[in-house]
Design a protein around this motif. Structure first.
Motif, PDB file in Angstrom:
ATOM      1  N   ALA A   1      38.817  41.319  49.244  1.00 42.14           N
ATOM      2  CA  ALA A   1      39.296  40.210  49.776  1.00 42.14           C
ATOM      3  C   ALA A   1      40.117  40.143  51.121  1.00 42.14           C
ATOM      4  CB  ALA A   1      40.840  39.870  48.670  1.00 42.14           C
ATOM      5  N   ASP A   2      39.827  39.234  52.011  1.00 45.57           N
ATOM      6  CA  ASP A   2      40.318  39.035  53.314  1.00 45.57           C
ATOM      7  C   ASP A   2      41.651  38.228  53.003  1.00 45.57           C
ATOM      8  OD1 ASP A   2      39.919  36.192  52.877  1.00 45.57           O
ATOM      9  OD2 ASP A   2      38.103  36.084  53.926  1.00 45.57           O
ATOM     10  N   VAL A   3      42.393  38.282  54.150  1.00 45.72           N
ATOM     11  CA  VAL A   3      43.861  37.700  54.245  1.00 45.72           C
ATOM     12  C   VAL A   3      43.882  36.242  53.695  1.00 45.72           C
ATOM     13  CG1 VAL A   3      43.534  36.972  56.748  1.00 45.72           C
ATOM     14  CG2 VAL A   3      45.606  37.476  55.673  1.00 45.72           C
ATOM     15  N   GLU A   4      42.657  35.397  54.038  1.00 45.79           N
ATOM     16  CA  GLU A   4      42.753  34.018  53.515  1.00 45.79           C
ATOM     17  C   GLU A   4      42.856  34.142  52.071  1.00 45.79           C
ATOM     18  OE1 GLU A   4      43.211  31.490  55.420  1.00 45.79           O
ATOM     19  OE2 GLU A   4      43.514  33.012  57.123  1.00 45.79           O
ATOM     20  N   LEU A   5      42.100  35.003  51.372  1.00 49.87           N
ATOM     21  CA  LEU A   5      42.111  34.736  49.904  1.00 49.87           C
ATOM     22  C   LEU A   5      43.551  35.372  49.307  1.00 49.87           C
ATOM     23  CD1 LEU A   5      40.849  34.486  46.985  1.00 49.87           C
ATOM     24  CD2 LEU A   5      39.513  36.549  47.468  1.00 49.87           C
ATOM     25  N   VAL A   6      43.949  36.318  49.999  1.00 54.03           N
ATOM     26  CA  VAL A   6      45.273  36.789  49.595  1.00 54.03           C
ATOM     27  C   VAL A   6      46.250  35.536  49.847  1.00 54.03           C
ATOM     28  CG1 VAL A   6      47.218  38.409  50.199  1.00 54.03           C
ATOM     29  CG2 VAL A   6      44.904  39.144  50.276  1.00 54.03           C
ATOM     30  N   LYS A   7      46.434  34.999  50.973  1.00 53.51           N
ATOM     31  CA  LYS A   7      47.014  33.729  51.205  1.00 53.51           C
ATOM     32  C   LYS A   7      46.789  32.739  50.118  1.00 53.51           C
ATOM     33  CE  LYS A   7      47.076  33.765  56.223  1.00 53.51           C
ATOM     34  NZ  LYS A   7      46.830  33.064  57.429  1.00 53.51           N
ATOM     35  N   GLU A   8      45.713  32.368  49.546  1.00 54.58           N
ATOM     36  CA  GLU A   8      45.450  31.562  48.501  1.00 54.58           C
ATOM     37  C   GLU A   8      46.180  32.108  47.226  1.00 54.58           C
ATOM     38  OE1 GLU A   8      41.281  30.945  48.050  1.00 54.58           O
ATOM     39  OE2 GLU A   8      41.083  30.265  50.205  1.00 54.58           O
ATOM     40  N   LEU A   9      45.908  33.249  46.967  1.00 48.81           N
ATOM     41  CA  LEU A   9      46.503  33.840  45.635  1.00 48.81           C
ATOM     42  C   LEU A   9      47.950  33.627  45.748  1.00 48.81           C
ATOM     43  CD1 LEU A   9      44.851  37.437  45.495  1.00 48.81           C
ATOM     44  CD2 LEU A   9      44.170  35.205  43.981  1.00 48.81           C
ATOM     45  N   ALA A  10      48.509  34.021  46.775  1.00 47.60           N
ATOM     46  CA  ALA A  10      49.999  33.888  46.931  1.00 47.60           C
ATOM     47  C   ALA A  10      50.500  32.235  46.786  1.00 47.60           C
ATOM     48  CB  ALA A  10      50.450  34.317  48.395  1.00 47.60           C
ATOM     49  N   VAL A  11      50.077  31.481  47.416  1.00 45.47           N
ATOM     50  CA  VAL A  11      50.378  30.120  47.352  1.00 45.47           C
ATOM     51  C   VAL A  11      50.075  29.442  45.972  1.00 45.47           C
ATOM     52  CG1 VAL A  11      49.581  27.605  48.071  1.00 45.47           C
ATOM     53  CG2 VAL A  11      49.844  29.446  49.744  1.00 45.47           C
ATOM     54  N   ALA A  12      48.936  29.778  45.463  1.00 53.81           N
ATOM     55  CA  ALA A  12      48.567  29.503  43.952  1.00 53.81           C
ATOM     56  C   ALA A  12      49.536  29.934  42.866  1.00 53.81           C
ATOM     57  CB  ALA A  12      47.319  29.824  43.387  1.00 53.81           C
ATOM     58  N   GLY A  13      50.050  31.010  43.030  1.00 48.74           N
ATOM     59  CA  GLY A  13      51.164  31.743  42.349  1.00 48.74           C
ATOM     60  C   GLY A  13      52.603  31.431  42.336  1.00 48.74           C
ATOM     61  N   ASP A  14      52.893  30.902  43.443  1.00 46.57           N
ATOM     62  CA  ASP A  14      54.363  30.370  43.697  1.00 46.57           C
ATOM     63  C   ASP A  14      54.691  29.438  42.772  1.00 46.57           C
ATOM     64  OD1 ASP A  14      56.619  30.508  45.090  1.00 46.57           O
ATOM     65  OD2 ASP A  14      56.012  29.259  46.839  1.00 46.57           O
ATOM     66  N   HIS A  15      56.035  29.351  42.730  1.00 50.03           N
ATOM     67  CA  HIS A  15      56.706  28.275  41.814  1.00 50.03           C
ATOM     68  C   HIS A  15      57.982  28.146  42.487  1.00 50.03           C
ATOM     69  CE1 HIS A  15      58.929  26.503  38.628  1.00 50.03           C
ATOM     70  NE2 HIS A  15      57.797  26.232  38.168  1.00 50.03           N
ATOM     71  N   PRO A  16      58.236  26.560  42.730  1.00 49.97           N
ATOM     72  CA  PRO A  16      59.498  26.286  43.458  1.00 49.97           C
ATOM     73  C   PRO A  16      61.042  27.100  43.029  1.00 49.97           C
ATOM     74  CG  PRO A  16      58.526  24.233  42.730  1.00 49.97           C
ATOM     75  CD  PRO A  16      57.523  25.578  42.154  1.00 49.97           C
TER      76      PRO A  16
END
Length: 254
Positions: free
Chosen positions: A163-178
């Motif tokens: 996984a490249d950094v863009e995929l890692v970012k996608e994982l993090a954003v998708a998993g976040d919660h307010p």
């Protein structure tokens, strides 16, 4: 000099650790011993096999000869699949085998969240959903509230390592919660060491990643604190108050 010994299953993102050693820019060493793994599939059965006592014990003598002052099982999946009580038994056995303070990446996440003063976390996992849920349960056993859990279905460690950094970012954003105070990425097969500040800026909150917390945990076991903001908020927290008591983990010296 402080030396943290790491046990790492198979081959995936182990090159994160020499990178972290350089980023710490100090007299800290993180020698690593590869333990046996039956392929790179992340199933409960495979992860439990990877964390078996005899496999962990196989690497401790080499780490002791390297001067390790603590040892950490650098496999989040290979520790939380044993559950909270089983995870304690796992690291107690490792401490006895090594004669050193010991812990694992799963407990590192709990201790790191406490270090940040966080009680609510979101899980952004690369794992399949069932494993992500098991990890969330482990965190809850450690007293944390899990506000959201997301698995991303990467079954093999090699998939995560690619996984490249863009995929890692996608994982993090998708998993976040307010409501989450911290986002956790629990996979030692993900390359994250060079990207934590970028992830934190993207999410606007602290981010804990598996290889980052693994090294931090090993240093915590040696009572070593270091300022290294390039590794994120966790490495840029204030010194604990004098006299503050905190469980260090499992320590057995023989």
């Amino acid at each position: 000099m402080t030396t943290v010994g790491l046990l790492y299953p198979g081959q995936a993102a182990e090159d994160d650790f020499p990178r972290i050693e350089v980023m710490l820019d100090s007299d800290i060493r993180v020698p690593l011993f590869h333990t046996d793994a039956d392929g790179d599939s992340r199933t409960v059965e495979a992860l439990r096999a990877a964390g078996a006592p005899e496999r962990l014990a196989a690497g401790v003598e080499e780490l002791r000869l390297a001067g390790a002052e603590s040892v950490v099982w650098a496999s989040t999946g290979g520790s939380f699949v044993y559950g909270w009580d089983g995870g304690h038994e796992q690291i107690a056995g490792l401490a006895r085998a090594a004669g050193l303070p010991a812990s694992s990446a799963s407990f590192a996440f709990v201790h790191a969240a406490r270090e940040l003063g966080a009680t609510r976390v979101a899980v952004a996992a690369s794992y399949p959903e069932d494993l992500a849920a098991l990890f969330a349960g482990f965190l809850e056993s450690g007293g944390l509230e899990v506000t959201a859990v997301r698995g991303s279905g990467l079954i093999r460690a090699s998939e995560a390592a690619a996984a490249d950094v863009e995929l890692v970012k996608e994982l993090a954003v998708a998993g976040d919660h307010p409501d989450a105070e911290v986002v956790v990425l629990p996979d030692n097969a993900l390359h994250t060491a060079a990207h934590v500040p970028e992830l934190e800026q993207l999410l606007g909150k602290p981010v804990l990643t598996a290889n980052q917390v693994t090294v931090w945990e090993g240093l915590r076991l040696t009572d070593r604190r270091i300022w290294a903001p390039t590794l994120g908020t966790l490495f840029a927290t204030r010194e604990p108050p004098l006299g503050a008591a905190e469980p260090r983990g499992i320590e057995v010296r023989e």
